[in-house]
Design a protein around this motif. Structure first.
Motif, PDB file in Angstrom:
ATOM      1  N   GLU A  63       0.796  -1.153  -0.038  1.00  0.00           N
ATOM      2  CA  GLU A  63      -0.222   0.136  -0.034  1.00  0.00           C
ATOM      3  C   GLU A  63       0.815   1.495  -0.034  1.00  0.00           C
ATOM      4  OE1 GLU A  63      -4.082   0.292   2.366  1.00  0.00           O
ATOM      5  OE2 GLU A  63      -2.575   0.809   3.619  1.00  0.00           O
ATOM      6  N   LYS A  64       0.598   2.249  -0.639  1.00  0.00           N
ATOM      7  CA  LYS A  64       1.349   3.508  -0.980  1.00  0.00           C
ATOM      8  C   LYS A  64       0.719   4.827  -0.644  1.00  0.00           C
ATOM      9  CE  LYS A  64       3.547   5.869  -4.645  1.00  0.00           C
ATOM     10  NZ  LYS A  64       3.849   6.157  -6.129  1.00  0.00           N
ATOM     11  N   PHE A  65       1.330   5.352   0.071  1.00  0.00           N
ATOM     12  CA  PHE A  65       0.558   6.926   0.579  1.00  0.00           C
ATOM     13  C   PHE A  65       0.532   7.724  -0.656  1.00  0.00           C
ATOM     14  CE2 PHE A  65       1.181  11.059   1.837  1.00  0.00           C
ATOM     15  CZ  PHE A  65      -0.023  11.518   2.514  1.00  0.00           C
ATOM     16  N   ILE A  66      -0.662   8.239  -0.822  1.00  0.00           N
ATOM     17  CA  ILE A  66      -0.880   9.092  -2.142  1.00  0.00           C
ATOM     18  C   ILE A  66      -0.973  10.607  -1.580  1.00  0.00           C
ATOM     19  CG2 ILE A  66      -2.505   9.623  -4.059  1.00  0.00           C
ATOM     20  CD1 ILE A  66      -1.218   7.106  -4.300  1.00  0.00           C
ATOM     21  N   LYS A  67      -1.872  11.112  -0.659  1.00  0.00           N
ATOM     22  CA  LYS A  67      -2.056  12.146  -0.416  1.00  0.00           C
ATOM     23  C   LYS A  67      -2.945  12.483   1.034  1.00  0.00           C
ATOM     24  CE  LYS A  67      -4.476  13.469  -3.945  1.00  0.00           C
ATOM     25  NZ  LYS A  67      -4.556  12.421  -4.906  1.00  0.00           N
ATOM     26  N   LYS A  68      -2.809  13.658   1.444  1.00  0.00           N
ATOM     27  CA  LYS A  68      -3.672  14.059   2.389  1.00  0.00           C
ATOM     28  C   LYS A  68      -4.934  14.760   2.157  1.00  0.00           C
ATOM     29  CE  LYS A  68       0.058  14.882   5.928  1.00  0.00           C
ATOM     30  NZ  LYS A  68      -0.221  13.496   6.578  1.00  0.00           N
ATOM     31  N   LYS A 141      -7.967  13.375 -10.244  1.00  0.00           N
ATOM     32  CA  LYS A 141      -8.164  14.412  -9.064  1.00  0.00           C
ATOM     33  C   LYS A 141      -7.802  15.932  -9.303  1.00  0.00           C
ATOM     34  CE  LYS A 141      -9.199  12.982  -5.905  1.00  0.00           C
ATOM     35  NZ  LYS A 141     -10.832  12.504  -5.346  1.00  0.00           N
ATOM     36  N   ILE A 142      -6.997  16.381 -10.273  1.00  0.00           N
ATOM     37  CA  ILE A 142      -6.655  17.613 -10.688  1.00  0.00           C
ATOM     38  C   ILE A 142      -8.038  17.906 -11.538  1.00  0.00           C
ATOM     39  CG2 ILE A 142      -5.165  18.834 -12.444  1.00  0.00           C
ATOM     40  CD1 ILE A 142      -2.912  16.933 -11.834  1.00  0.00           C
ATOM     41  N   ALA A 143      -8.493  17.128 -12.337  1.00  0.00           N
ATOM     42  CA  ALA A 143      -9.561  17.500 -12.862  1.00  0.00           C
ATOM     43  C   ALA A 143     -10.700  17.922 -11.940  1.00  0.00           C
ATOM     44  CB  ALA A 143     -10.187  16.519 -13.810  1.00  0.00           C
ATOM     45  N   PHE A 229      -2.788  23.191  -5.852  1.00  0.00           N
ATOM     46  CA  PHE A 229      -1.538  23.243  -6.432  1.00  0.00           C
ATOM     47  C   PHE A 229      -0.500  22.563  -5.676  1.00  0.00           C
ATOM     48  CE2 PHE A 229       2.642  25.063  -7.173  1.00  0.00           C
ATOM     49  CZ  PHE A 229       2.922  24.879  -8.502  1.00  0.00           C
ATOM     50  N   LYS A 230      -0.481  22.821  -4.376  1.00  0.00           N
ATOM     51  CA  LYS A 230       0.693  22.221  -3.543  1.00  0.00           C
ATOM     52  C   LYS A 230       0.331  20.799  -3.314  1.00  0.00           C
ATOM     53  CE  LYS A 230       3.057  25.816  -2.187  1.00  0.00           C
ATOM     54  NZ  LYS A 230       4.580  25.793  -2.388  1.00  0.00           N
ATOM     55  N   ARG A 231      -0.836  20.237  -3.035  1.00  0.00           N
ATOM     56  CA  ARG A 231      -1.403  19.024  -2.953  1.00  0.00           C
ATOM     57  C   ARG A 231      -1.309  18.062  -4.173  1.00  0.00           C
ATOM     58  NH1 ARG A 231      -6.503  16.885  -3.503  1.00  0.00           N
ATOM     59  NH2 ARG A 231      -7.306  18.967  -3.405  1.00  0.00           N
ATOM     60  N   LEU A 232      -1.638  18.521  -5.132  1.00  0.00           N
ATOM     61  CA  LEU A 232      -1.643  17.749  -6.525  1.00  0.00           C
ATOM     62  C   LEU A 232      -0.401  17.711  -7.399  1.00  0.00           C
ATOM     63  CD1 LEU A 232      -5.419  18.841  -7.321  1.00  0.00           C
ATOM     64  CD2 LEU A 232      -4.525  16.442  -6.421  1.00  0.00           C
ATOM     65  N   LEU A 233       0.015  19.035  -7.534  1.00  0.00           N
ATOM     66  CA  LEU A 233       1.254  19.141  -8.246  1.00  0.00           C
ATOM     67  C   LEU A 233       2.645  19.342  -7.392  1.00  0.00           C
ATOM     68  CD1 LEU A 233       0.238  21.731 -11.035  1.00  0.00           C
ATOM     69  CD2 LEU A 233      -0.094  19.016 -10.943  1.00  0.00           C
ATOM     70  N   GLY A 234       2.496  19.167  -6.117  1.00  0.00           N
ATOM     71  CA  GLY A 234       3.819  19.147  -5.377  1.00  0.00           C
ATOM     72  C   GLY A 234       4.846  17.961  -5.750  1.00  0.00           C
ATOM     73  N   PRO A 235       4.406  16.931  -6.283  1.00  0.00           N
ATOM     74  CA  PRO A 235       5.370  15.751  -6.801  1.00  0.00           C
ATOM     75  C   PRO A 235       6.178  16.517  -7.948  1.00  0.00           C
ATOM     76  CG  PRO A 235       3.289  14.715  -6.121  1.00  0.00           C
ATOM     77  CD  PRO A 235       3.055  16.259  -6.126  1.00  0.00           C
TER      78      PRO A 235
END
Length: 254
Positions: A63-68, A141-143, A229-235
């Motif tokens: 299982e991989k952490f995706i986001k908060k 999620k960006i959409a 922006f920070k949450r979705l494009l941070g990576p």
């Protein structure tokens, strides 16, 4: 948090029905709200608290952490939109208060408008080179977080020196950047076309806008606010920073 912003594609009557249909749900830290692979019958909006999203790329992988998820965020809609199993597991990191919307209300009112919006944005985002490495789930999620902004030819999108709180993709149209020097002289320093993006400099470096962005033609923009922006494009921050070179000639960043 403004619930109406999350359902901006609906008219006022439909929004009122959605708000009236929502049920408050309380969860404790450590509770699993939804589990990947389960059937989904509820969409959730975070009112209070922090939650973590985990996803298994395949059965054999960890299982991989995706986001908060934070107040104002929405989750659980994928299973309702496409009658598919839950795409991820969401667990409460803290005590949480969520607003729950059942499948029946969602399907009757929200589904058609949500699908149209998602498909429109996803079709565009697939063509954006910046997002080549983003998987379909993250792109969806960006959409979901995106908003549409229309700008008339000749109007300013952002102004030099103002605080930057948004990131922009050009869905349709052209724009140009101007820089005003210390003598008050303005010069064009960059031009943007469909598929280009701007606004990342102020968000990544937490600084005022470095230039004016003006619509050369009527513009259709896809907009992410600072938090999205920070949450979705941070990576993608390293990729975004590669483009800083194009700004150095007029922002004194070098």
């Amino acid at each position: 948090m403004c619930i109406r912003d999350r359902f901006s594609a609906l008219d006022d009557k439909e929004q009122n029905i959605i708000i009236d249909a929502m049920e408050i749900k309380d969860f404790n830290a450590g509770d699993t709200i939804i589990k990947q692979g389960d059937d989904g019958n509820v969409l959730y909006i975070v009112d209070q608290g922090i939650l973590d999203c985990y996803r298994k790329p395949s059965k054999d992988q960890e299982e991989k952490f995706i986001k908060k998820y934070e107040p104002g965020d929405v989750f659980g809609e994928l299973a309702l939109l496409y009658n598919a199993p839950r795409a991820a597991t969401i667990k409460a990191q803290t005590k949480c208060k969520l607003l729950a919307l059942d499948r029946a209300t969602f399907s009757n009112i929200v589904k058609e408008a949500s699908i149209k919006k998602r498909e429109k944005y996803e079709n565009f985002l697939q063509k954006v080179e910046l997002l080549d490495t983003v998987d379909p789930y993250e792109r969806s999620k960006i959409a979901d977080a995106a908003q549409t902004l229309k700008i008339k030819s000749g109007d300013y999108v952002v102004r030099q020196g103002e605080k930057g709180d948004s990131f922009f993709f050009i869905e349709d149209g052209q724009a140009y950047a101007t820089k005003v020097d210390s003598s008050g002289k303005s010069q064009t320093v960059y031009e943007y076309k469909e598929g280009d993006y701007f606004g990342e400099l102020a968000l990544l470096r937490d600084m005022p806008r470095a230039a004016n962005i003006i619509a050369m033609t009527d513009l259709n923009l896809i907009v992410l606010d600072r938090r999205a922006f920070k949450r979705l494009l941070g990576p993608l921050e390293d990729i975004l920073k590669r483009n800083f070179a194009r700004y150095e000639k007029y922002t004194n960043l070098a």
